[in-house]
Motif scaffolding. Structure first.
Motif, mmCIF file in Angstrom:
data_model
loop_
_atom_site.group_PDB
_atom_site.id
_atom_site.type_symbol
_atom_site.label_atom_id
_atom_site.label_comp_id
_atom_site.label_asym_id
_atom_site.label_seq_id
_atom_site.Cartn_x
_atom_site.Cartn_y
_atom_site.Cartn_z
ATOM 1 N N GLU A 26 0.831 -1.214 0.000
ATOM 2 C CA GLU A 26 0.000 0.000 0.000
ATOM 3 C C GLU A 26 0.861 1.258 0.000
ATOM 4 O O GLU A 26 0.570 2.222 -0.711
ATOM 5 C CB GLU A 26 -0.930 -0.007 1.217
ATOM 6 N N VAL A 27 1.925 1.247 0.806
ATOM 7 C CA VAL A 27 2.793 2.430 0.878
ATOM 8 C C VAL A 27 3.444 2.700 -0.479
ATOM 9 O O VAL A 27 3.447 3.846 -0.963
ATOM 10 C CB VAL A 27 3.860 2.254 1.982
ATOM 11 N N PHE A 28 3.984 1.656 -1.115
ATOM 12 C CA PHE A 28 4.635 1.859 -2.409
ATOM 13 C C PHE A 28 3.629 2.277 -3.490
ATOM 14 O O PHE A 28 3.918 3.142 -4.322
ATOM 15 C CB PHE A 28 5.398 0.594 -2.847
ATOM 16 N N GLU A 29 2.450 1.676 -3.444
ATOM 17 C CA GLU A 29 1.454 1.981 -4.477
ATOM 18 C C GLU A 29 0.929 3.414 -4.322
ATOM 19 O O GLU A 29 0.825 4.152 -5.310
ATOM 20 C CB GLU A 29 0.301 0.979 -4.376
ATOM 21 N N ILE A 30 0.637 3.815 -3.088
ATOM 22 C CA ILE A 30 0.025 5.130 -2.871
ATOM 23 C C ILE A 30 1.064 6.250 -2.974
ATOM 24 O O ILE A 30 0.817 7.278 -3.606
ATOM 25 C CB ILE A 30 -0.686 5.176 -1.500
ATOM 26 N N MET A 31 2.229 6.054 -2.360
ATOM 27 C CA MET A 31 3.185 7.164 -2.273
ATOM 28 C C MET A 31 4.168 7.215 -3.438
ATOM 29 O O MET A 31 4.723 8.273 -3.733
ATOM 30 C CB MET A 31 3.973 7.089 -0.955
ATOM 31 N N LEU A 32 4.396 6.073 -4.088
ATOM 32 C CA LEU A 32 5.351 6.062 -5.200
ATOM 33 C C LEU A 32 4.680 5.763 -6.533
ATOM 34 O O LEU A 32 5.295 5.923 -7.587
ATOM 35 C CB LEU A 32 6.455 5.017 -4.973
ATOM 36 N N GLY A 33 3.434 5.291 -6.477
ATOM 37 C CA GLY A 33 2.753 4.909 -7.710
ATOM 38 C C GLY A 33 3.384 3.685 -8.344
ATOM 39 O O GLY A 33 3.357 3.537 -9.573
ATOM 40 N N CYS A 34 3.983 2.809 -7.522
ATOM 41 C CA CYS A 34 4.679 1.629 -8.030
ATOM 42 C C CYS A 34 4.148 0.367 -7.368
ATOM 43 O O CYS A 34 3.832 0.364 -6.186
ATOM 44 C CB CYS A 34 6.171 1.707 -7.716
ATOM 45 N N GLN A 35 4.092 -0.691 -8.137
ATOM 46 C CA GLN A 35 3.755 -1.999 -7.585
ATOM 47 C C GLN A 35 5.047 -2.667 -7.108
ATOM 48 O O GLN A 35 6.068 -2.572 -7.773
ATOM 49 C CB GLN A 35 3.126 -2.872 -8.674
ATOM 50 N N VAL A 36 4.979 -3.322 -5.956
ATOM 51 C CA VAL A 36 6.108 -4.145 -5.516
ATOM 52 C C VAL A 36 5.629 -5.579 -5.376
ATOM 53 O O VAL A 36 4.485 -5.819 -5.004
ATOM 54 C CB VAL A 36 6.720 -3.653 -4.179
ATOM 55 N N LYS A 37 6.520 -6.514 -5.694
ATOM 56 C CA LYS A 37 6.136 -7.926 -5.662
ATOM 57 C C LYS A 37 6.953 -8.648 -4.598
ATOM 58 O O LYS A 37 8.185 -8.527 -4.588
ATOM 59 C CB LYS A 37 6.415 -8.574 -7.023
ATOM 60 N N PRO A 38 6.284 -9.425 -3.731
ATOM 61 C CA PRO A 38 7.041 -10.223 -2.754
ATOM 62 C C PRO A 38 7.930 -11.235 -3.464
ATOM 63 O O PRO A 38 7.580 -11.736 -4.534
ATOM 64 C CB PRO A 38 5.948 -10.946 -1.955
ATOM 65 N N MET A 39 9.089 -11.482 -2.880
ATOM 66 C CA MET A 39 10.016 -12.463 -3.440
ATOM 67 C C MET A 39 10.621 -13.248 -2.290
ATOM 68 O O MET A 39 10.522 -12.850 -1.133
ATOM 69 C CB MET A 39 11.123 -11.762 -4.220
ATOM 70 N N ALA A 40 11.222 -14.376 -2.589
ATOM 71 C CA ALA A 40 11.913 -15.135 -1.553
ATOM 72 C C ALA A 40 13.191 -14.394 -1.181
ATOM 73 O O ALA A 40 13.956 -14.024 -2.075
ATOM 74 C CB ALA A 40 12.247 -16.525 -2.063
ATOM 75 N N PRO A 41 13.429 -14.120 0.129
ATOM 76 C CA PRO A 41 14.634 -13.370 0.524
ATOM 77 C C PRO A 41 15.913 -13.992 -0.006
ATOM 78 O O PRO A 41 16.884 -13.304 -0.270
ATOM 79 C CB PRO A 41 14.583 -13.415 2.051
ATOM 80 N N SER A 42 15.919 -15.300 -0.194
ATOM 81 C CA SER A 42 17.146 -15.965 -0.632
ATOM 82 C C SER A 42 17.457 -15.726 -2.108
ATOM 83 O O SER A 42 18.549 -16.021 -2.577
ATOM 84 C CB SER A 42 17.028 -17.465 -0.382
ATOM 85 N N GLU A 43 16.482 -15.184 -2.850
ATOM 86 C CA GLU A 43 16.702 -14.957 -4.284
ATOM 87 C C GLU A 43 17.764 -13.889 -4.537
ATOM 88 O O GLU A 43 18.418 -13.878 -5.555
ATOM 89 C CB GLU A 43 15.394 -14.519 -4.969
ATOM 90 N N HIS A 44 17.861 -12.936 -3.623
ATOM 91 C CA HIS A 44 18.842 -11.859 -3.769
ATOM 92 C C HIS A 44 19.625 -11.718 -2.469
ATOM 93 O O HIS A 44 19.065 -11.828 -1.386
ATOM 94 C CB HIS A 44 18.144 -10.516 -4.054
ATOM 95 N N LYS A 45 20.888 -11.428 -2.590
ATOM 96 C CA LYS A 45 21.693 -11.164 -1.404
ATOM 97 C C LYS A 45 21.467 -9.711 -0.975
ATOM 98 O O LYS A 45 21.424 -8.819 -1.823
ATOM 99 C CB LYS A 45 23.167 -11.395 -1.742
ATOM 100 N N ALA A 46 21.344 -9.511 0.329
ATOM 101 C CA ALA A 46 21.123 -8.153 0.831
ATOM 102 C C ALA A 46 22.382 -7.311 0.640
ATOM 103 O O ALA A 46 23.462 -7.705 1.049
ATOM 104 C CB ALA A 46 20.753 -8.220 2.306
ATOM 105 N N ASN A 47 22.230 -6.173 -0.037
ATOM 106 C CA ASN A 47 23.319 -5.217 -0.162
ATOM 107 C C ASN A 47 22.856 -3.947 0.542
ATOM 108 O O ASN A 47 22.401 -3.004 -0.077
ATOM 109 C CB ASN A 47 23.616 -4.947 -1.643
ATOM 110 N N ALA A 48 22.953 -3.983 1.862
ATOM 111 C CA ALA A 48 22.320 -2.949 2.688
ATOM 112 C C ALA A 48 23.203 -1.714 2.784
ATOM 113 O O ALA A 48 23.871 -1.477 3.782
ATOM 114 C CB ALA A 48 22.016 -3.504 4.068
#
Lengths: 160, 128
Positions: A26-48
């Motif tokens: 909801e936050v991404f859709e309302i404030m950024l106008g973008c859809q975000v899709k859930p993914m498995a955390p293991s699919e990408h390494k965190a580059n924080a």
């Protein structure tokens, strides 16, 4: 975005992940106008390279963190500002505000939590070499979402 | 609609820009926008600026939005100027506290420009 009656109770933490994901979407859709899709955390390494955090106190006690790489943080700021010239300062500011809204939106959806839970102002750490460790010792709920093809990691770490 | 002068109070500069953009998208013509990063800065800004509308966050360092609204009432500045809270704090107790302190409207983040329009225009004497 408060939901009448809330969507889940404090004792049903196993049900919280979809609520957190809904709050994020909801936050991404309302404030950024973008859809975000859930993914498995293991699919990408965190580059924080950026970590935003908001503390919770009261009925819900712990810390919410949102982390992503520097380019993604700048892209988030660009989408929020509708501006191509987002600076690192804007990136940190935007990610902090995203974390703040996700946390508020999430707690507003939990029955009985909204009235008894306070939020801190957001803080943001930037730099590729940092490691974030929370002293919260309870359960954690973690999800990762794809924003513009790049991962954004969101974690709620609770005190027991 | 006459052009208005707005004071936007939020510790996030990005959010201040979004609030300003939402006002413009609501069809409100802005003559002047004054920005403040917390309640204390907002009180100082009101000493030297006349405004027609105040939009204010709650969770801010130095002086939060609820204390700012109370101070505005106590000091007696900006009399009659509508204050609308824009905040992640969605609880009924926060809404009651804000309205009791003198706020005239309450918008929860995340918000759409339509929600800003719906809450702000009536306070300016216009139909949303």
């Amino acid at each position: 975005m408060s939901t009448a009656g809330g969507l889940a109770k404090r004792s049903h933490q196993e049900n919280w992940l979809p609520i957190l994901e809904l709050a994020i979407q909801e936050v991404f859709e309302i404030m950024l106008g973008c859809q975000v899709k859930p993914m498995a955390p293991s699919e990408h390494k965190a580059n924080a390279e950026f970590t935003a955090m908001v503390g919770l106190a009261g009925a819900l006690c712990g810390i919410m963190t949102v982390c992503c790489d520097a380019n993604t943080a700048r892209q988030i700021a660009t989408c929020m500002l509708r501006d191509e010239t987002s600076s690192e300062e804007h990136a940190a500011d935007a990610l902090g505000e995203i974390c703040n809204m996700i946390t508020g939106n999430f707690k507003n959806k939990l029955a009985g939590t909204d009235e008894q839970c306070m939020l801190s102002v957001p803080s943001v750490i930037s730099g590729g070499k940092h490691t974030f460790r929370s002293l919260a010792d309870g359960n954690s709920i973690e999800t990762a979402l794809l924003f513009e093809g790049e991962p954004v990691f969101v974690r709620l770490q609770l005190h027991s | 609609m006459d052009k208005i002068r707005a004071l936007i109070v939020d510790d996030s500069s990005v959010m201040r820009k979004i609030v300003e953009r939402s006002l413009r998208q609501s069809g409100i013509e802005l003559e002047k926008v004054v920005e403040a990063a917390n309640g204390s800065e907002a009180l100082a800004a009101l000493q030297s600026n006349v405004v027609d509308l105040i939009l204010c966050d709650i969770n801010m360092p130095v002086m939060d939005g609820l204390e700012f609204v109370r101070q505005v009432a106590t000091i007696g500045i900006a009399k009659g100027v509508p204050i609308v809270m824009i905040t992640t704090e969605g609880s009924e107790s926060h809404v009651v506290q804000a309205l009791s302190a003198g706020a005239r409207g309450y918008i929860r983040k995340p918000f759409t420009p339509d929600q800003v329009k719906e809450h702000v225009l009536p306070l300016l004497g216009k139909k949303p």
